[in-house]
Scaffold this motif. Structure first.
Motif, PDB file in Angstrom:
ATOM      1  N   SER A 104     -63.963  -1.049  -3.773  1.00 24.36           N
ATOM      2  CA  SER A 104     -63.595  -0.118  -2.708  1.00 24.36           C
ATOM      3  C   SER A 104     -62.738   1.013  -3.242  1.00 24.36           C
ATOM      4  N   GLU A 105     -62.930   2.197  -2.708  1.00 30.52           N
ATOM      5  CA  GLU A 105     -62.083   3.327  -3.056  1.00 30.52           C
ATOM      6  C   GLU A 105     -60.713   3.220  -2.393  1.00 30.52           C
ATOM      7  N   GLN A 106     -60.633   2.389  -1.331  1.00 29.21           N
ATOM      8  CA  GLN A 106     -59.344   2.175  -0.676  1.00 29.21           C
ATOM      9  C   GLN A 106     -58.486   1.249  -1.533  1.00 29.21           C
ATOM     10  N   ASP A 107     -57.192   1.512  -1.531  1.00 31.72           N
ATOM     11  CA  ASP A 107     -56.288   0.702  -2.339  1.00 31.72           C
ATOM     12  C   ASP A 107     -56.265  -0.744  -1.851  1.00 31.72           C
ATOM     13  N   GLN A 108     -56.236  -0.932  -0.539  1.00 29.14           N
ATOM     14  CA  GLN A 108     -56.239  -2.285   0.025  1.00 29.14           C
ATOM     15  C   GLN A 108     -57.212  -2.305   1.196  1.00 29.14           C
ATOM     16  N   LEU A 109     -58.436  -2.644   0.893  1.00 31.41           N
ATOM     17  CA  LEU A 109     -59.520  -2.569   1.873  1.00 31.41           C
ATOM     18  C   LEU A 109     -59.240  -3.423   3.104  1.00 31.41           C
ATOM     19  N   PHE A 110     -58.859  -4.682   2.878  1.00 27.69           N
ATOM     20  CA  PHE A 110     -58.529  -5.590   3.970  1.00 27.69           C
ATOM     21  C   PHE A 110     -57.137  -6.169   3.707  1.00 27.69           C
TER      22      PHE A 110
ATOM     23  N   GLU B  19     -70.240  -6.860 -12.838  1.00 31.23           N
ATOM     24  CA  GLU B  19     -69.746  -6.221 -14.056  1.00 31.23           C
ATOM     25  C   GLU B  19     -68.458  -5.444 -13.800  1.00 31.23           C
ATOM     26  N   LEU B  20     -68.294  -4.903 -12.613  1.00 26.25           N
ATOM     27  CA  LEU B  20     -67.046  -4.230 -12.265  1.00 26.25           C
ATOM     28  C   LEU B  20     -65.889  -5.223 -12.256  1.00 26.25           C
ATOM     29  N   TYR B  21     -66.116  -6.390 -11.665  1.00 21.43           N
ATOM     30  CA  TYR B  21     -65.069  -7.414 -11.638  1.00 21.43           C
ATOM     31  C   TYR B  21     -64.783  -7.918 -13.049  1.00 21.43           C
ATOM     32  N   ARG B  22     -65.819  -8.095 -13.832  1.00 23.73           N
ATOM     33  CA  ARG B  22     -65.619  -8.559 -15.215  1.00 23.73           C
ATOM     34  C   ARG B  22     -64.734  -7.580 -15.986  1.00 23.73           C
ATOM     35  N   SER B  23     -65.028  -6.302 -15.875  1.00 25.20           N
ATOM     36  CA  SER B  23     -64.245  -5.298 -16.610  1.00 25.20           C
ATOM     37  C   SER B  23     -62.829  -5.162 -16.042  1.00 25.20           C
ATOM     38  N   SER B  24     -62.673  -5.456 -14.748  1.00 20.93           N
ATOM     39  CA  SER B  24     -61.343  -5.369 -14.132  1.00 20.93           C
ATOM     40  C   SER B  24     -60.431  -6.499 -14.589  1.00 20.93           C
ATOM     41  N   PHE B  25     -61.013  -7.661 -14.874  1.00 23.90           N
ATOM     42  CA  PHE B  25     -60.218  -8.808 -15.326  1.00 23.90           C
ATOM     43  C   PHE B  25     -59.979  -8.791 -16.835  1.00 23.90           C
ATOM     44  N   GLU B  26     -60.853  -8.133 -17.553  1.00 24.06           N
ATOM     45  CA  GLU B  26     -60.858  -8.203 -19.015  1.00 24.06           C
ATOM     46  C   GLU B  26     -59.523  -7.854 -19.677  1.00 24.06           C
ATOM     47  N   PRO B  27     -58.766  -6.875 -19.193  1.00 23.12           N
ATOM     48  CA  PRO B  27     -57.530  -6.498 -19.906  1.00 23.12           C
ATOM     49  C   PRO B  27     -56.405  -7.527 -19.819  1.00 23.12           C
ATOM     50  N   TYR B  28     -56.550  -8.544 -18.988  1.00 20.90           N
ATOM     51  CA  TYR B  28     -55.427  -9.435 -18.698  1.00 20.90           C
ATOM     52  C   TYR B  28     -55.652 -10.835 -19.272  1.00 20.90           C
ATOM     53  N   PRO B  29     -54.572 -11.516 -19.676  1.00 18.74           N
ATOM     54  CA  PRO B  29     -54.699 -12.818 -20.352  1.00 18.74           C
ATOM     55  C   PRO B  29     -54.776 -13.995 -19.372  1.00 18.74           C
ATOM     56  N   PHE B  30     -55.833 -14.019 -18.559  1.00 20.51           N
ATOM     57  CA  PHE B  30     -55.960 -15.086 -17.581  1.00 20.51           C
ATOM     58  C   PHE B  30     -56.204 -16.433 -18.254  1.00 20.51           C
ATOM     59  N   ASP B  31     -55.531 -17.444 -17.737  1.00 21.77           N
ATOM     60  CA  ASP B  31     -55.810 -18.812 -18.175  1.00 21.77           C
ATOM     61  C   ASP B  31     -57.102 -19.321 -17.558  1.00 21.77           C
ATOM     62  N   TYR B  32     -57.418 -18.840 -16.372  1.00 21.41           N
ATOM     63  CA  TYR B  32     -58.657 -19.223 -15.703  1.00 21.41           C
ATOM     64  C   TYR B  32     -58.911 -18.268 -14.552  1.00 21.41           C
ATOM     65  N   ILE B  33     -60.177 -18.186 -14.150  1.00 23.37           N
ATOM     66  CA  ILE B  33     -60.588 -17.402 -12.989  1.00 23.37           C
ATOM     67  C   ILE B  33     -61.408 -18.315 -12.083  1.00 23.37           C
ATOM     68  N   ILE B  34     -61.021 -18.390 -10.824  1.00 19.65           N
ATOM     69  CA  ILE B  34     -61.770 -19.148  -9.827  1.00 19.65           C
ATOM     70  C   ILE B  34     -62.760 -18.203  -9.156  1.00 19.65           C
TER      71      ILE B  34
END
Length: 268
Positions: free
Chosen positions: A45-51, A95-110
């Protein structure tokens, strides 16, 4: 050892309490590991906080990660704090979500399916006026999405895989082989599913998934983990011991949590 990988906080707009309060609740409950996994922003979304009442703002995401990492360092030696996130699964935006998470050192993604055919899975009105064939179609569409999420290569855990029953308990009785087919895919992809105790807060009561699904998941070699899906600090670790006992009765020997996206198996 006790762990809980599914917790939220005030950033998502429908949970209460700071991240620190959830960590403190985990310490008080005797947990060794607490995972923080708030709802990811709607990145498409182009909105900062869609919902605002459903998921955090895009502008809040980096600060969320920073705060969890800071608490991880602060509580080292007292409790292990894991950086997680609960991501919606939208195939068209994968792919947008994948690239959005990529920069961060997540231990896991649900990975969680919260919408099917453009409607919230918790919207009980979606079932009104449907005949048996349409009921089956809705259920199979939902499980098709879960299969796609298992194959996405983005998630370590799939969230609440029968949560569509939350406000429509009859969902569980809709006949289709799609559930078994989905569990087979999850097993082949080596993705864990969670036993999520937040079903007790919905009309259906109980946990996600049902005992029957857990029995079939064991048959297909699906790994399992635990998540309270706490939206208030008081629910952290809720019914951990009961879930552990039930898993042993079903025949499980172990469950797991994740560190740096590597599975760590824990004997039951």
């Amino acid at each position: 050892m006790k762990f809980d990988l599914h917790t939220h906080n005030e950033r998502c707009g429908h949970a209460t309490g700071t991240i620190r309060l959830y960590v403190e609740a985990a310490v008080e409950a005797g947990l060794s590991v607490i995972g923080i996994s708030d709802h990811s922003p709607y990145f498409y979304s182009e909105q900062d906080q869609l919902f605002p009442g459903i998921a955090m703002a895009r502008s809040a995401f980096a600060g969320y990660v920073e705060e969890v990492l800071r608490l991880k360092r602060e509580y080292e030696g007292t409790i292990e704090v894991l950086l997680g996130v609960e991501s919606d699964f939208f195939p068209e935006h994968l792919e947008l979500y994948r690239s959005s998470f990529e920069p961060y050192p997540f231990d896991y993604i649900i990975g969680s399916v919260h919408q099917s055919s453009g409607v919230s899975i918790f919207n009980k009105n979606r079932w009104k006026g449907l005949d048996e064939a349409a009921h089956i179609l809705h259920k199979e569409t939902y499980y098709d999405l879960i299969q796609q999420s298992a194959r996405a290569g983005l998630f370590q855990i799939l969230g609440h895989i029968d949560a569509m029953k939350g406000f429509y308990p009859a969902f569980s009785e809709i006949p289709t082989p799609k559930v078994d087919e989905t569990l087979k895919v999850i097993g082949e992809e080596d993705i864990a599913i969670e036993i999520n105790t937040s079903g007790k807060t919905k009309t259906v009561g109980g946990w996600y998934p049902s005992d029957l699904i857990l029995e079939r998941a064991l048959h297909y070699g699906v790994a399992v983990t635990f998540g309270s899906d706490a939206h208030v600090p008081e629910r952290v670790g809720d019914e951990f011991e009961l879930v552990s006992k039930r898993l042993k009765e079903i025949g499980y020997k172990e469950w797991c949590y994740f560190r740096q996206k590597e599975r760590i198996n824990v004997p039951l």
